[in-house]
Scaffold this active site. Structure first.
Site, short mmCIF file in Angstrom:
data_model
loop_
_atom_site.label_atom_id
_atom_site.label_comp_id
_atom_site.label_asym_id
_atom_site.label_seq_id
_atom_site.Cartn_x
_atom_site.Cartn_y
_atom_site.Cartn_z
N GLU A 15 31.10 23.65 21.89
CA GLU A 15 29.73 24.14 21.95
C GLU A 15 29.05 23.56 20.73
O GLU A 15 29.01 24.18 19.69
CB GLU A 15 29.75 25.68 21.94
CG GLU A 15 28.49 26.29 22.52
CD GLU A 15 27.39 26.48 21.49
OE1 GLU A 15 26.89 25.46 20.96
OE2 GLU A 15 27.03 27.62 21.25
N GLU B 149 22.73 18.24 17.31
CA GLU B 149 23.85 18.50 16.40
C GLU B 149 24.88 17.38 16.43
O GLU B 149 25.98 17.54 15.91
CB GLU B 149 24.54 19.83 16.77
CG GLU B 149 23.99 21.02 16.01
CD GLU B 149 24.68 22.33 16.39
OE1 GLU B 149 23.98 23.34 16.46
OE2 GLU B 149 25.91 22.33 16.63
N1 SAH Z 1 32.66 27.34 19.21
C1 SAH Z 1 31.99 28.44 18.55
C2 SAH Z 1 30.96 27.99 17.56
C3 SAH Z 1 29.86 27.14 18.12
S1 SAH Z 1 28.65 26.66 16.92
C4 SAH Z 1 31.40 29.34 19.60
O1 SAH Z 1 31.18 28.90 20.71
O2 SAH Z 1 31.14 30.51 19.32
C5 SAH Z 1 29.02 24.99 16.68
C6 SAH Z 1 29.96 24.74 15.53
O3 SAH Z 1 30.46 23.43 15.68
C7 SAH Z 1 29.35 24.79 14.17
O4 SAH Z 1 30.10 25.67 13.38
C8 SAH Z 1 29.44 23.36 13.64
O5 SAH Z 1 29.71 23.35 12.25
C9 SAH Z 1 30.60 22.81 14.41
N2 SAH Z 1 30.62 21.38 14.71
C10 SAH Z 1 29.67 20.63 15.32
N3 SAH Z 1 30.10 19.38 15.54
C11 SAH Z 1 31.36 19.33 15.08
C12 SAH Z 1 32.35 18.29 15.04
N4 SAH Z 1 32.11 17.08 15.54
N5 SAH Z 1 33.54 18.59 14.47
C13 SAH Z 1 33.80 19.82 13.98
N6 SAH Z 1 32.90 20.82 13.98
C14 SAH Z 1 31.71 20.59 14.54
#
Ligand code: SAH
Ligand code: ZN
Length: 734
Positions: free
Chosen positions: A144, A153
């Site tokens: 996500e 993002e």
């Molecule tokens: N999976 C969780 C959080 C989603 S928010 C849920 O669904 O509740 C998205 C998170 O992904 C953020 O904390 C951001 O820091 C992280 N993120 C985004 N791209 C990323 C990547 N390529 N590698 C690792 N973390 C990543």
């Protein structure tokens, strides 16, 4: 180790050093990010869960061991879902270190510490192979990593890298696809946040295009394509009569996250033909997206506004914003077309949609063969650089302009030497056009100066307007044509976040007392702070603890948010409340009035406190705060940042759309039981030294006969009332 950080004080305008606890910044960042509201988004959580369940079942049917990779695990939620669904191995990664820490503790608390291999790094830094981060490639990717613009993002890079380095050739992905929708509209109201209109003399009516122009707009500003930055907003709260659709919602981009059916490009431009649904000016494009959680395309997670939402299909006009899930982490967005054009109903047009790795933009082709710029638009004129969307809206707001022009009309004479304190003060140019002897503007930035020079040239007032630097303490009286007879500020500065931050005008005035004549007119002359007890229909979710999420304990995360909120020095944060429905649970309460006419700022604190009765029944979960700026002593010369219509208890409040209000959330909602007496106690302190405004709110309830009371307040750590949960029967307009 302590961390020092220098911050600009928005009220006093001074740069101040502060000592932050070592972990201050990140906690604030977590608290201010959309994390909590994202986890309160039950539809999102449930659909991810269903997507994971189906993918695991499919892999089982294929006879494969299920090896899951969770990119951006956050609290660890999707990894824990994978564990419960029976994954054989789960690897989770998280790029944001404080969240990775939170995931580590959260996974352990839920008994998943051993089952999930956590890597506190960005997925693009993960290596696969014997003895590396991951032994083998994963055959199920859950992620996500989306924002309001879907790809903002860095999802494209994340998925491209995963396909190449981290996943098996036939891996399943949750979600599997994403679609971006765009709808062309005509909307004068939305344009107010983008295009600056000429200032016209009020005609008594609605202004109208025939009214005589007082301040003309420089060609550079008129022709500017506008700000490049996306305008994200809660589209379901935009009144329907504000815009007319010229196209149906058009699917303009389809992202196959696996990259197998269709390559996942970093740059792309698509063209979609449509016939205009109506006569009108093509002003803007509304945008939202959806993602499909399963390979069958049955589980759809849509961010559409209610009038285009799949859940409302077939319900005709019976739907409202209450019928679709509320979320703040994914809103919708408006993109302003670089050059608005007039089209007639039925005309065939082509919407040209482009994206790079992180953003989207749009243009329109009116006739076949017409050359259309495919570059991302960017502000050329400067006005979109120095002004926020909110401020651009203020420059076009008829209500504000009416007050300013009335004030200036009374104030300006051929002898007036006006000092306009503020950024991009177009009203200074208006004063010159009205016949002031001379106007001095202050501009802090080079871009601001360039913009104001363009306004001055276009309006041919070069000999009547002089731009000074922002710091005028060095300017000497001999540099002016005569001592200043009037000091005018619009109550907004580029640093203003909360409505009362424009108190900066008081501090700025203080630096120029040596330039003033004997009895200068000072506008604004008074500030009144107001508060309204309310029921925030949705906004409470940005702070409220989760307790559990789909059966998983969230205490670790809740604690993180709670600590961050405790450490935050501002208990009140700015939000544009027209986007966040709030029901009035009382009448507006005046908290504090400051007389801004004395030229010296008082030494000691100024406080005020009081108590008002709250009428039952209902639930109060917060206070909404705003400032009214009395520009002159004349009664109606008020600029409000609060309600624009009379507040009626039990009804939604109509807010000024061109400012952000202050939001205070009670630690727990307070029920106003019928038969009890409920009192709101408030206390407000203004600290002139550092410009801080401190608020305390507290509600007590008692039966008229007994003295026992229960309360919820900002200081109480163990609220007596029920903790936050989605209040049953309180959805919508309670
Ligand atoms: N999976 C969780 C959080 C989603 S928010 C849920 O669904 O509740 C998205 C998170 O992904 C953020 O904390 C951001 O820091 C992280 N993120 C985004 N791209 C990323 C990547 N390529 N590698 C690792 N973390 C990543
Ligand atoms: Zn511009």
């Amino acid at each position: 180790m302590s961390v020092f950080s220098q911050q600009l004080n928005p009220t006093t305008g001074r740069r101040e050093w502060g000592v932050m606890p070592e972990d201050y910044d990140y906690k604030q960042e977590v608290a201010r990010s959309a994390y909590a509201d994202m986890l309160h988004d039950a539809e999102r959580n449930d659909k991810y869960y269903e997507g994971v369940r189906r993918a695991v079942a499919t892999l089982r049917r294929r006879g494969e061991a299920v090896r899951v990779l969770d990119i951006g695990t956050g609290t660890g939620l999707l990894s824990m879902m994978a564990v419960v669904c029976g994954a054989d191995s789960v690897t989770a990664c998280e790029a944001f270190y404080p969240m990775a820490e939170c995931a580590r503790k959260g996974l352990a608390a839920n008994g998943c510490g051993q089952k999930v291999h956590l890597i506190p790094r960005r997925s693009t830094e993960i290596e696969v192979g014997p003895g590396r981060d991951m032994e083998e490639r994963a055959n199920l990717l859950v992620a996500e990593v989306f924002d309001t613009e879907l790809i903002g993002e860095g999802a494209i890079d994340t998925y491209r890298h995963a396909r190449e380095h981290l996943l098996t050739e036939d891996a399943l992905l949750v979600p599997s696809e994403g679609t971006v929708y765009a709808q062309v509209v005509t909307s004068e109201m939305l344009q107010r946040w983008n295009r600056v209109s000429p200032v016209r003399w009020p005609t008594g009516g609605d202004g109208g295009d025939d009214a005589e122009v007082l301040v003309a707009i420089p060609p550079s500003v008129q022709q500017c394509p506008g700000a490049a930055a996306v305008h994200d907003l809660q589209l379901s709260q935009v009144p329907r009569h504000w815009f007319t659709p010229l196209s149906p919602p058009l699917p303009v981009f389809k992202f196959d996250w696996s990259g197998r059916k269709k390559d996942l490009p970093c740059d792309e431009t698509t063209r979609k033909k449509f016939n205009s649904l109506s006569d009108g000016q093509c002003d803007a494009v509304l945008m939202w997206w959806d993602v499909v959680m399963d390979s069958e395309g049955e589980v759809l997670l849509s961010c559409a506004p209610f009038w285009a939402h799949p859940d409302c299909e077939g319900k005709g006009g019976a739907c409202s914003s209450e019928d679709v899930p509320w979320r703040d982490h994914w809103m919708q967005a408006v993109y302003y077309l670089p050059s608005p054009c007039w089209v007639s109903e039925g005309a065939q047009l082509t919407l040209v949609s482009s994206h790079d790795e992180y953003s989207l933009w749009f243009n329109l082709q009116r006739v076949e063969g017409e050359e259309v710029c495919e570059d991302r638009p960017a502000c050329q004129c400067g006005i979109h650089i120095i002004n926020s969307r909110t401020r651009l809206g203020q420059l076009n707001d008829p209500a504000r302009l009416e007050v300013y022009l009335r004030v200036l009309r009374h104030l300006v004479t051929p002898d007036t030497v006006l000092l306009a304190l503020g950024d991009g003060c177009v009203m200074g140019v208006a004063a010159a056009k009205m016949g002031a002897r001379h106007v001095y503007l202050t501009e802090g930035s080079e871009v601001g100066r360039r913009v104001m020079e363009a306004f001055i040239a276009t309006n041919r007032v070069q000999d009547k307007v002089t731009i000074l630097t922002e710091d005028i303490s060095d300017t000497s009286l001999t540099q002016l044509v005569a001592p200043v007879t009037a000091v005018f500020s619009e109550p907004h500065f580029s640093t203003s976040l909360l409505p009362w931050h424009a108190l900066y005008c008081w501090y700025a005035r203080n630096t120029c007392t040596h330039l003033l004549g004997p009895t200068p007119v000072l506008a604004p002359c008074r500030l009144t702070l107001w508060a309204l007890p309310v029921w925030y229909r949705d906004l409470w979710k940005i702070r409220a603890p989760l307790n559990t999420c789909n059966g998983f304990k969230m205490d670790v995360f809740d604690k993180l948010i709670e600590d961050a909120c405790k450490e935050a020095d501002e208990k009140v944060e700015p939000h544009p409340l027209w986007e966040y429905p709030a029901t009035a649970r009382g009448t507006p309460v005046p908290l504090l009035t400051l007389d801004l006419c004395p030229l010296t700022i008082p030494d000691g604190p100024i406080s005020s406190e009081g108590a008002v009765t709250l009428p039952p029944p209902g639930v109060v979960n917060g206070m909404a705060l705003w400032a009214d700026w009395q520009m002159t002593e004349v009664e109606g010369d008020v600029v409000t940042t609060g309600p624009t219509q009379e507040v009626v208890v039990g009804d939604y409040v109509q807010w000024d759309r061109y400012s952000r209000q202050g939001v205070y959330l009670f630690p727990a909602p307070h029920t106003l039981h019928p038969g009890l007496h409920h009192t709101l106690h408030h206390s407000t302190t203004f600290q002139p030294q550092d410009g801080t405004m401190m608020f305390e709110f507290h509600i007590s309830s008692s039966s008229s006969s007994s003295s026992s009371s229960s309360s919820s307040s900002s200081s109480s750590s163990t609220p007596v009332t029920k903790p936050y949960s989605t209040p049953e029967g309180l959805t919508g307009k309670e």
